[in-house]
Every structure is written in C-alpha cells, then in structure tokens.
Design a protein around this motif. Structure first.
Motif, short mmCIF file in Angstrom:
data_model
loop_
_atom_site.label_atom_id
_atom_site.label_comp_id
_atom_site.label_asym_id
_atom_site.label_seq_id
_atom_site.Cartn_x
_atom_site.Cartn_y
_atom_site.Cartn_z
N VAL A 164 5.42 3.10 -15.80
CA VAL A 164 4.74 3.16 -14.46
C VAL A 164 3.37 4.08 -14.86
O VAL A 164 3.42 4.97 -15.80
N GLU A 165 2.78 4.04 -13.83
CA GLU A 165 1.74 5.24 -13.63
C GLU A 165 1.97 5.88 -12.50
O GLU A 165 2.24 5.32 -11.35
N VAL A 166 1.99 7.13 -12.49
CA VAL A 166 2.09 8.13 -11.26
C VAL A 166 0.79 7.90 -10.65
O VAL A 166 -0.17 8.67 -10.93
N VAL A 167 1.19 7.60 -9.25
CA VAL A 167 -0.30 7.48 -8.30
C VAL A 167 -0.24 8.91 -7.64
O VAL A 167 -1.27 9.55 -7.41
N GLU A 168 0.76 9.45 -7.32
CA GLU A 168 0.94 10.74 -6.26
C GLU A 168 2.39 11.26 -6.57
O GLU A 168 3.44 10.49 -6.48
N SER A 169 2.61 12.28 -6.41
CA SER A 169 3.87 13.26 -6.48
C SER A 169 3.87 14.36 -5.89
O SER A 169 2.71 15.01 -5.64
N ASN A 170 5.14 14.90 -5.41
CA ASN A 170 5.62 16.22 -4.65
C ASN A 170 6.67 16.34 -5.18
O ASN A 170 7.38 15.59 -5.77
N ALA A 171 7.57 17.38 -4.53
CA ALA A 171 8.70 17.96 -4.86
C ALA A 171 10.01 16.64 -4.54
O ALA A 171 11.14 16.81 -5.30
N ARG A 172 9.42 16.11 -3.68
CA ARG A 172 10.74 14.90 -3.19
C ARG A 172 10.28 13.49 -3.41
O ARG A 172 11.34 12.87 -3.39
N THR A 173 9.00 13.37 -3.63
CA THR A 173 8.76 11.83 -3.97
C THR A 173 7.61 11.68 -4.74
O THR A 173 6.64 12.52 -5.20
N ILE A 174 7.69 10.49 -5.56
CA ILE A 174 6.73 9.94 -6.44
C ILE A 174 6.45 8.76 -6.16
O ILE A 174 7.30 7.78 -6.13
N ILE A 175 5.17 8.44 -5.96
CA ILE A 175 4.72 7.02 -5.69
C ILE A 175 4.07 6.51 -7.12
O ILE A 175 3.12 7.26 -7.79
N VAL A 176 4.67 5.46 -7.61
CA VAL A 176 4.35 4.87 -8.80
C VAL A 176 3.54 3.49 -8.78
O VAL A 176 3.90 2.92 -7.80
N ALA A 177 2.72 3.28 -9.50
CA ALA A 177 2.05 1.98 -9.78
C ALA A 177 2.73 0.97 -11.09
O ALA A 177 2.82 1.93 -12.01
N VAL A 178 3.10 -0.16 -10.91
CA VAL A 178 3.14 -0.77 -12.05
C VAL A 178 2.12 -1.30 -12.72
O VAL A 178 1.40 -2.44 -12.16
N PRO A 179 1.77 -0.90 -14.11
CA PRO A 179 0.38 -1.59 -14.60
C PRO A 179 0.44 -3.05 -14.93
O PRO A 179 1.33 -3.78 -14.92
N GLY A 180 -0.89 -3.33 -14.63
CA GLY A 180 -1.19 -4.98 -14.75
C GLY A 180 -0.60 -5.49 -13.49
O GLY A 180 -0.55 -6.96 -13.51
N THR A 181 -0.16 -4.97 -12.29
CA THR A 181 0.23 -5.72 -11.10
C THR A 181 -0.58 -4.88 -9.98
O THR A 181 -1.20 -4.05 -10.09
N ILE A 182 -0.22 -5.40 -8.81
CA ILE A 182 -0.73 -4.68 -7.58
C ILE A 182 0.52 -3.85 -6.77
O ILE A 182 0.50 -3.67 -5.66
N MET A 183 1.50 -3.68 -7.45
CA MET A 183 2.59 -3.15 -7.12
C MET A 183 2.64 -1.78 -7.04
O MET A 183 2.64 -1.16 -8.15
N GLU A 184 3.22 -1.05 -5.81
CA GLU A 184 3.11 0.46 -5.72
C GLU A 184 4.63 0.60 -5.20
O GLU A 184 5.00 -0.24 -4.26
N PHE A 185 5.29 1.34 -5.49
CA PHE A 185 6.52 1.83 -4.63
C PHE A 185 7.03 3.33 -4.91
O PHE A 185 6.45 3.98 -5.81
N ALA A 186 7.66 3.91 -4.16
CA ALA A 186 8.18 5.19 -3.93
C ALA A 186 9.43 5.44 -4.43
O ALA A 186 10.52 4.72 -4.23
N LEU A 187 9.59 6.51 -5.18
CA LEU A 187 10.82 6.85 -5.53
C LEU A 187 11.22 8.45 -4.96
O LEU A 187 10.40 8.92 -4.89
N ARG A 188 12.56 8.81 -4.40
CA ARG A 188 12.64 9.86 -3.73
C ARG A 188 13.92 10.42 -4.26
O ARG A 188 14.63 9.95 -4.72
N GLY A 215 -1.07 14.08 -7.27
CA GLY A 215 -2.64 13.46 -7.18
C GLY A 215 -3.00 12.90 -8.24
O GLY A 215 -4.07 12.41 -8.59
N ALA A 216 -2.46 13.35 -9.57
CA ALA A 216 -2.91 13.10 -10.88
C ALA A 216 -2.19 11.53 -11.32
O ALA A 216 -1.17 11.42 -10.98
N ALA A 217 -3.02 10.71 -11.84
CA ALA A 217 -2.49 9.24 -12.56
C ALA A 217 -2.23 9.67 -13.96
O ALA A 217 -3.11 9.95 -14.78
N LYS A 218 -0.72 9.88 -14.10
CA LYS A 218 -0.52 9.99 -15.41
C LYS A 218 0.58 8.93 -15.84
O LYS A 218 1.23 8.42 -14.99
#
Length: 79
Positions: A13-37, A68-71
C-alpha cells in the motif's frame, strides 16, 4: 501489510497520512483507501477492508511513514 488469514499474501500500500494512532493507506491501482488503528503505543496497526483483516507493525518495516507523506509500505511479516 499482512492479512492475518493469508500471511503469505501481503498487501502493498501507499501511506496517505499517519500519526501515532492511525495510518490511512491507499491500495495502488485502485480508488480504495482505508485506515488502520492501534490501541496503544507499541501495538500493531490493525484494520479491515473488503472482508480482509490486516495488521502492520512499524518496527518490522525498514522505514516509518511520516505524517502527510506518501511513502510505499513494503511487504511486512506478521506481527
């Protein structure tokens, strides 16, 4: 990230946004994003999408995602 039911089928996945408790990721080649906590410091990030449950532990990754970094998050072993 590792699918807890399919540990040999990690999801990249690609990290869209993160902080100490949550990471929002995007699945490459799709329009899907979801959060991990995470429930507490040091715990794995966990989340679900499409009936699959994923786990990610930053200490097993070669790099940490910055807010805020996309990695790219590489394939990670089960935590």
């Amino acid at each position: 990230m590792t699918d807890v039911d399919r540990p040999r089928e990690p999801l990249e996945v690609e990290v869209v946004e993160s902080n100490a408790r949550t990471i929002i990721v995007a699945v490459p080649g799709t329009i899907m994003e979801f959060a991990l906590r995470r429930s507490q410091d040091g715990a794995s990030f966990e989340g679900a999408i499409g009936g699959r449950y994923f786990r990610f532990h930053p200490s097993t990754s070669t790099s940490r995602a910055n807010a805020g970094a996309a990695k790219k998050v590489r394939k990670v072993a089960a935590a």
